[in-house]
Design a protein around this motif. Structure first.
Motif, short mmCIF file in Angstrom:
data_model
loop_
_atom_site.label_atom_id
_atom_site.label_comp_id
_atom_site.label_asym_id
_atom_site.label_seq_id
_atom_site.Cartn_x
_atom_site.Cartn_y
_atom_site.Cartn_z
N LEU A 51 28.21 35.69 39.68
CA LEU A 51 26.97 35.89 40.79
C LEU A 51 26.30 37.08 40.00
O LEU A 51 25.37 37.06 39.83
N GLY A 52 26.97 37.57 39.56
CA GLY A 52 26.65 38.92 38.87
C GLY A 52 24.94 38.58 37.98
O GLY A 52 24.44 38.48 37.26
N GLY A 53 26.02 37.50 36.94
CA GLY A 53 25.36 36.67 35.89
C GLY A 53 23.81 36.06 36.20
O GLY A 53 23.05 36.63 35.63
N ILE A 61 39.06 38.61 30.94
CA ILE A 61 38.35 37.84 29.72
C ILE A 61 37.03 36.31 30.37
O ILE A 61 36.63 36.13 29.86
N ALA A 62 37.94 35.26 30.71
CA ALA A 62 38.07 33.94 30.89
C ALA A 62 36.68 34.28 32.88
O ALA A 62 36.60 33.73 32.76
N GLY A 63 37.86 34.99 33.11
CA GLY A 63 37.26 34.99 34.93
C GLY A 63 35.91 35.88 34.82
O GLY A 63 34.90 35.35 34.74
N LEU A 64 35.98 37.56 34.31
CA LEU A 64 34.58 37.55 34.81
C LEU A 64 33.88 37.83 33.64
O LEU A 64 32.51 37.96 33.87
N GLY A 65 34.96 37.69 32.73
CA GLY A 65 34.11 37.96 31.39
C GLY A 65 33.18 36.38 31.23
O GLY A 65 31.65 36.72 31.15
N ILE A 66 33.69 34.96 31.05
CA ILE A 66 33.12 34.37 31.35
C ILE A 66 32.52 33.84 32.66
O ILE A 66 31.49 33.10 31.42
N GLY A 67 32.75 34.28 33.45
CA GLY A 67 32.23 33.42 34.46
C GLY A 67 30.86 34.27 34.32
O GLY A 67 29.85 34.22 35.08
N PHE A 68 30.69 35.83 34.16
CA PHE A 68 29.34 36.12 33.52
C PHE A 68 28.57 35.71 33.15
O PHE A 68 27.26 35.59 33.06
#
Length: 262
Positions: free
Chosen positions: A92-94, A148-155
Motif C-alpha cells: 500500500l505504501g509503495g 524483509i519479506a513483508g514490509l520491505g519486499i511488499g513496499f
C-alpha cells in the motif's frame, strides 16, 4: 479509459500474460515479461494505468498458484499470512509513492542486490534444495521475515513490482531456511497479499484498465495453475534452475534500462 489496440497486439499481450503466470507460479518474476509487454503494447497509456492493470492481471494468476500450492504441499499458512499482513501494508505504501519514484536512483541499488543474490546462489549449489528443518520458527527469524519479506519486499512490489516473487522466494529460503518448493509456495501466499495492497491503492486512484485486465487475467490464471503443478512435480532443483534464469534476466533488463534505453 479503454485503450485502442489492435487484435494482434491484444493476442501478444494475452500470450505474455500466460507466460508471466507460469513464471510467477514457479519462482516469481512474471512482471519482467508482462509489464514491459504492456508498456510496449500501450505506448500512449499513462504509466500509472499500466502498473495498475498489471496488478489486476497478476493477482489472479498468483492466487491460482497459491491455491494449488496450499492444496498440494504442506506449508505453514499462519506464517505466510503473518508475513502477508505486513506485505499488504508495505505494498500500500509503495503504490502510494509509485507516481513520484525516480527509477534512476533505484535501479543501481536493485542491480547490486541481484548480483549479490546471483553469486550467492551459484556458489552455494545446495541453497534451497535441502529439506526444510522441522520445528517452530524462532521469534527472531519470524520478525526478520516480516520486516524483509513483508514490509520491505511488499513496499518494492507496490512501488515497482517486477521480480517481487523471486525476491520473496530467496528471502524466505534464506531467513526461514525453507527449501525452494516450500519458499515458492509460501511466497505465492505473501505475493497475493502484496498484490491486494497495491491493487487497492491503484483502484482507489482510478488507474486500472479493468476490461483489459480481466481478459489478460484469464490467461494469467491458466499459466499460474500449470506453473505451480510443474514446480510441485519437478521439485526444488527445477525451481532453482528457473530462479537463476529469472535473476539473470532481471539483471540484464535493469542494466539495459539504466545504460542503453533511450
Amino acid at each position: 479509459m479503454v485503450p485502442d489496440i489492435s487484435l494482434f497486439t491484444l493476442a501478444l499481450l494475452c500470450l505474455a500474460a500466460l507466460a508471466a503466470g507460469w513464471i510467477d507460479a514457479v519462482v516469481g518474476g512474471g512482471g519482467l515479461l508482462l509489464l514491459p509487454a504492456l508498456l510496449v503494447g500501450l505506448p500512449h497509456t499513462p504509466t500509472a494505468f499500466v502498473l495498475g492493470t498489471n496488478k489486476s492481471t497478476a493477482i489472479v494468476g498468483t492466487t491460482a498458484a497459491a491455491v494449488t500450492y496450499v492444496r498440494k504441499t504442506p506449508i505453514d499458512v499462519r506464517t505466510a499470512l503473518r508475513i502477508g499482513a505486513a506485505a499488504v501494508a508495505g505494498s500500500l505504501g509503495g503504490a502510494f509513492f509509485a507516481a513520484g519514484i525516480n527509477s534512476e536512483v533505484l535501479r543501481p541499488l536493485i542491480m547490486a542486490v541481484l548480483l549479490g543474490v546471483l553469486v550467492f546462489i551459484l556458489v552455494r549449489p545446495a541453497f534451497g534444495t535441502a529439506p526444510a528443518p522441522t520445528g517452530p520458527v524462532s521469534r527472531q527469524r519470524m520478525l526478520a521475515a516480516i520486516l524483509i519479506a513483508g514490509l520491505g519486499i511488499g513496499f518494492y512490489d507496490g512501488l515497482i513490482g517486477p521480480g517481487t516473487g523471486a525476491f520473496l522466494v530467496i528471502a524466505l529460503a534464506a531467513v526461514l531456511h525453507m527449501d525452494l518448493v516450500a519458499s515458492s509456495a509460501t511466497a505465492k501466499v505473501v505475493n497475493v497479499c502484496t498484490n491486494v495492497g497495491a491493487l487497492t491503492m491503484f483502484a482507489f486512484q482510478g488507474t486500472v484498465l479493468w476490461q483489459l485486465g480481466a481478459l489478460l487475467a484469464l490467461f494469467n490464471l491458466v499459466g499460474g495453475t500449470v506453473g505451480a503443478r510443474m514446480a510441485l512435480k519437478r521439485g526444488a532443483g527445477f525451481v532453482r534452475g528457473v530462479l537463476v534464469v529469472v535473476v539473470i534476466v532481471l539483471l540484464c533488463k535493469l542494466a539495459y534500462d539504466q545504460w542503453f534505453a533511450a
